[in-house]
Scaffold this active site. Structure first.
Site, PDB file in Angstrom:
ATOM      1  N   HIS A  85      29.414 -81.222-104.395  1.00 15.86           N
ATOM      2  CA  HIS A  85      28.167 -80.550-104.762  1.00 15.86           C
ATOM      3  C   HIS A  85      27.768 -79.568-103.674  1.00 15.86           C
ATOM      4  O   HIS A  85      28.079 -79.765-102.493  1.00 15.86           O
ATOM      5  CB  HIS A  85      27.028 -81.542-105.005  1.00 15.86           C
ATOM      6  CG  HIS A  85      26.806 -82.519-103.880  1.00 15.86           C
ATOM      7  ND1 HIS A  85      27.617 -83.614-103.684  1.00 15.86           N
ATOM      8  CD2 HIS A  85      25.875 -82.572-102.887  1.00 15.86           C
ATOM      9  CE1 HIS A  85      27.195 -84.302-102.635  1.00 15.86           C
ATOM     10  NE2 HIS A  85      26.133 -83.682-102.117  1.00 15.86           N
ATOM     11  N   HIS A 136      24.302 -77.808-102.155  1.00 13.58           N
ATOM     12  CA  HIS A 136      22.847 -77.796-102.111  1.00 13.58           C
ATOM     13  C   HIS A 136      22.398 -76.333-101.997  1.00 13.58           C
ATOM     14  O   HIS A 136      22.877 -75.613-101.115  1.00 13.58           O
ATOM     15  CB  HIS A 136      22.320 -78.505-100.859  1.00 13.58           C
ATOM     16  CG  HIS A 136      22.693 -79.947-100.712  1.00 13.58           C
ATOM     17  ND1 HIS A 136      21.775 -80.971-100.836  1.00 13.58           N
ATOM     18  CD2 HIS A 136      23.877 -80.551-100.428  1.00 13.58           C
ATOM     19  CE1 HIS A 136      22.381 -82.132-100.618  1.00 13.58           C
ATOM     20  NE2 HIS A 136      23.651 -81.903-100.358  1.00 13.58           N
ATOM     21  N   ASP A 156      17.288 -81.743-106.817  1.00 13.28           N
ATOM     22  CA  ASP A 156      17.538 -82.885-105.938  1.00 13.28           C
ATOM     23  C   ASP A 156      16.356 -83.852-106.040  1.00 13.28           C
ATOM     24  O   ASP A 156      15.188 -83.446-106.041  1.00 13.28           O
ATOM     25  CB  ASP A 156      17.704 -82.410-104.483  1.00 13.28           C
ATOM     26  CG  ASP A 156      18.324 -83.487-103.603  1.00 13.28           C
ATOM     27  OD1 ASP A 156      19.462 -83.296-103.152  1.00 13.28           O
ATOM     28  OD2 ASP A 156      17.654 -84.515-103.368  1.00 13.28           O
ATOM     29  N   ILE A 157      16.657 -85.137-106.096  1.00 15.79           N
ATOM     30  CA  ILE A 157      15.610 -86.146-106.286  1.00 15.79           C
ATOM     31  C   ILE A 157      14.720 -86.269-105.047  1.00 15.79           C
ATOM     32  O   ILE A 157      13.577 -86.740-105.129  1.00 15.79           O
ATOM     33  CB  ILE A 157      16.260 -87.510-106.634  1.00 15.79           C
ATOM     34  CG1 ILE A 157      15.290 -88.400-107.377  1.00 15.79           C
ATOM     35  CG2 ILE A 157      16.821 -88.203-105.403  1.00 15.79           C
ATOM     36  CD1 ILE A 157      15.945 -89.623-108.020  1.00 15.79           C
ATOM     37  N   VAL A 180      27.040 -88.695-101.576  1.00 12.57           N
ATOM     38  CA  VAL A 180      27.535 -88.830-102.946  1.00 12.57           C
ATOM     39  C   VAL A 180      28.924 -88.191-103.040  1.00 12.57           C
ATOM     40  O   VAL A 180      29.061 -86.983-102.824  1.00 12.57           O
ATOM     41  CB  VAL A 180      26.571 -88.167-103.954  1.00 12.57           C
ATOM     42  CG1 VAL A 180      27.098 -88.344-105.376  1.00 12.57           C
ATOM     43  CG2 VAL A 180      25.162 -88.748-103.829  1.00 12.57           C
ATOM     44  N   ASN A 202      28.401 -80.994 -97.933  1.00 10.12           N
ATOM     45  CA  ASN A 202      28.820 -82.011 -96.974  1.00 10.12           C
ATOM     46  C   ASN A 202      30.113 -82.656 -97.451  1.00 10.12           C
ATOM     47  O   ASN A 202      30.310 -82.849 -98.655  1.00 10.12           O
ATOM     48  CB  ASN A 202      27.736 -83.077 -96.827  1.00 10.12           C
ATOM     49  CG  ASN A 202      26.437 -82.495 -96.297  1.00 10.12           C
ATOM     50  OD1 ASN A 202      26.444 -81.705 -95.357  1.00 10.12           O
ATOM     51  ND2 ASN A 202      25.312 -82.853 -96.913  1.00 10.12           N
TER      52      ASN A 202
HETATM   53  P1  5GP Z   1      24.917 -85.437 -99.773  1.00 10.90           P
HETATM   54  O1  5GP Z   1      24.407 -86.172 -98.567  1.00 10.90           O
HETATM   55  O2  5GP Z   1      25.957 -86.230-100.510  1.00 10.90           O
HETATM   56  O3  5GP Z   1      25.343 -84.031 -99.452  1.00 10.90           O
HETATM   57  O4  5GP Z   1      23.663 -85.237-100.715  1.00 10.90           O
HETATM   58  C1  5GP Z   1      23.381 -86.046-101.810  1.00 10.90           C
HETATM   59  C2  5GP Z   1      22.062 -85.583-102.393  1.00 10.90           C
HETATM   60  O5  5GP Z   1      21.911 -86.187-103.657  1.00 10.90           O
HETATM   61  C3  5GP Z   1      20.842 -85.919-101.556  1.00 10.90           C
HETATM   62  O6  5GP Z   1      20.139 -84.739-101.210  1.00 10.90           O
HETATM   63  C4  5GP Z   1      20.029 -86.839-102.473  1.00 10.90           C
HETATM   64  O7  5GP Z   1      18.632 -86.617-102.374  1.00 10.90           O
HETATM   65  C5  5GP Z   1      20.552 -86.492-103.850  1.00 10.90           C
HETATM   66  N1  5GP Z   1      20.490 -87.576-104.815  1.00 10.90           N
HETATM   67  C6  5GP Z   1      20.883 -88.865-104.594  1.00 10.90           C
HETATM   68  N2  5GP Z   1      20.712 -89.588-105.725  1.00 10.90           N
HETATM   69  C7  5GP Z   1      20.220 -88.739-106.643  1.00 10.90           C
HETATM   70  C8  5GP Z   1      19.854 -88.913-108.018  1.00 10.90           C
HETATM   71  O8  5GP Z   1      19.950 -89.985-108.610  1.00 10.90           O
HETATM   72  N3  5GP Z   1      19.377 -87.817-108.666  1.00 10.90           N
HETATM   73  C9  5GP Z   1      19.267 -86.590-108.052  1.00 10.90           C
HETATM   74  N4  5GP Z   1      18.790 -85.575-108.785  1.00 10.90           N
HETATM   75  N5  5GP Z   1      19.615 -86.400-106.758  1.00 10.90           N
HETATM   76  C10 5GP Z   1      20.089 -87.458-106.072  1.00 10.90           C
END
Ligand code: 5GP
Length: 125
Positions: A110, A112, A35-36, A106, A97
């Site tokens: 996915h 985590h 995760d970034i 996103v 999520n």
């Molecule tokens: P969500 O809120 O959709 O469950 O989590 C999305 C996750 O994607 C977040 O933890 C965020 O830090 C990660 N993320 C967003 N953009 C990028 C990216 O460009 N690269 C990577 N490796 N992670 C990302």
């Protein structure tokens, strides 16, 4: 209502190689990368390569091969990175999520994998 998959989401771009990622593992149907913006010392995202929006989309419409591949990858990574108790780790949390109430940023399914420190209570707000 049918799910509409946004082909311009960030993870779709990662899968197409348009955005770099720090790959942890790759298989026929799945990809895992760091995760970034890590929430803990271990924070890995596992995604299917197929175009699925969220858990229920994936769980209902993916093939058995995709689902098995994905779940095996999640489980194997917990061991490979040492958070699984089997490897002497202290445990981990899996989060996925979905939608507005799930605060999904996103729109590509996915999971985590989060660990490496004691995490707080599951829901804080
Ligand atoms: P969500 O809120 O959709 O469950 O989590 C999305 C996750 O994607 C977040 O933890 C965020 O830090 C990660 N993320 C967003 N953009 C990028 C990216 O460009 N690269 C990577 N490796 N992670 C990302």
């Amino acid at each position: 209502m049918a799910y509409e998959y946004d082909r311009e989401n960030i993870f779709a771009k990662i899968l197409r190689g348009e955005i770099p990622n720090s790959t942890v593992a790759e298989s026929t149907h799945s990809l895992a990368f760091l995760d970034i913006s890590p929430a803990a010392p271990t924070h890995i995202l596992v995604i299917p390569k197929g175009a699925y929006v969220n858990f229920d989309h994936f769980g209902v419409e993916a093939t058995d091969a995709e689902i098995v591949d994905f779940n095996r990858m999640v489980a194997k990574i917990t061991r490979d990175v040492g958070v699984a108790q089997m490897e002497g780790g202290e445990g981990y949390r899996l989060i996925t999520n979905a939608g507005a109430h799930g605060v999904q940023d996103v729109p590509h399914f996915h999971v985590h994998i989060i660990g490496g420190r004691r995490l707080g209570r599951m829901i804080s707000a």
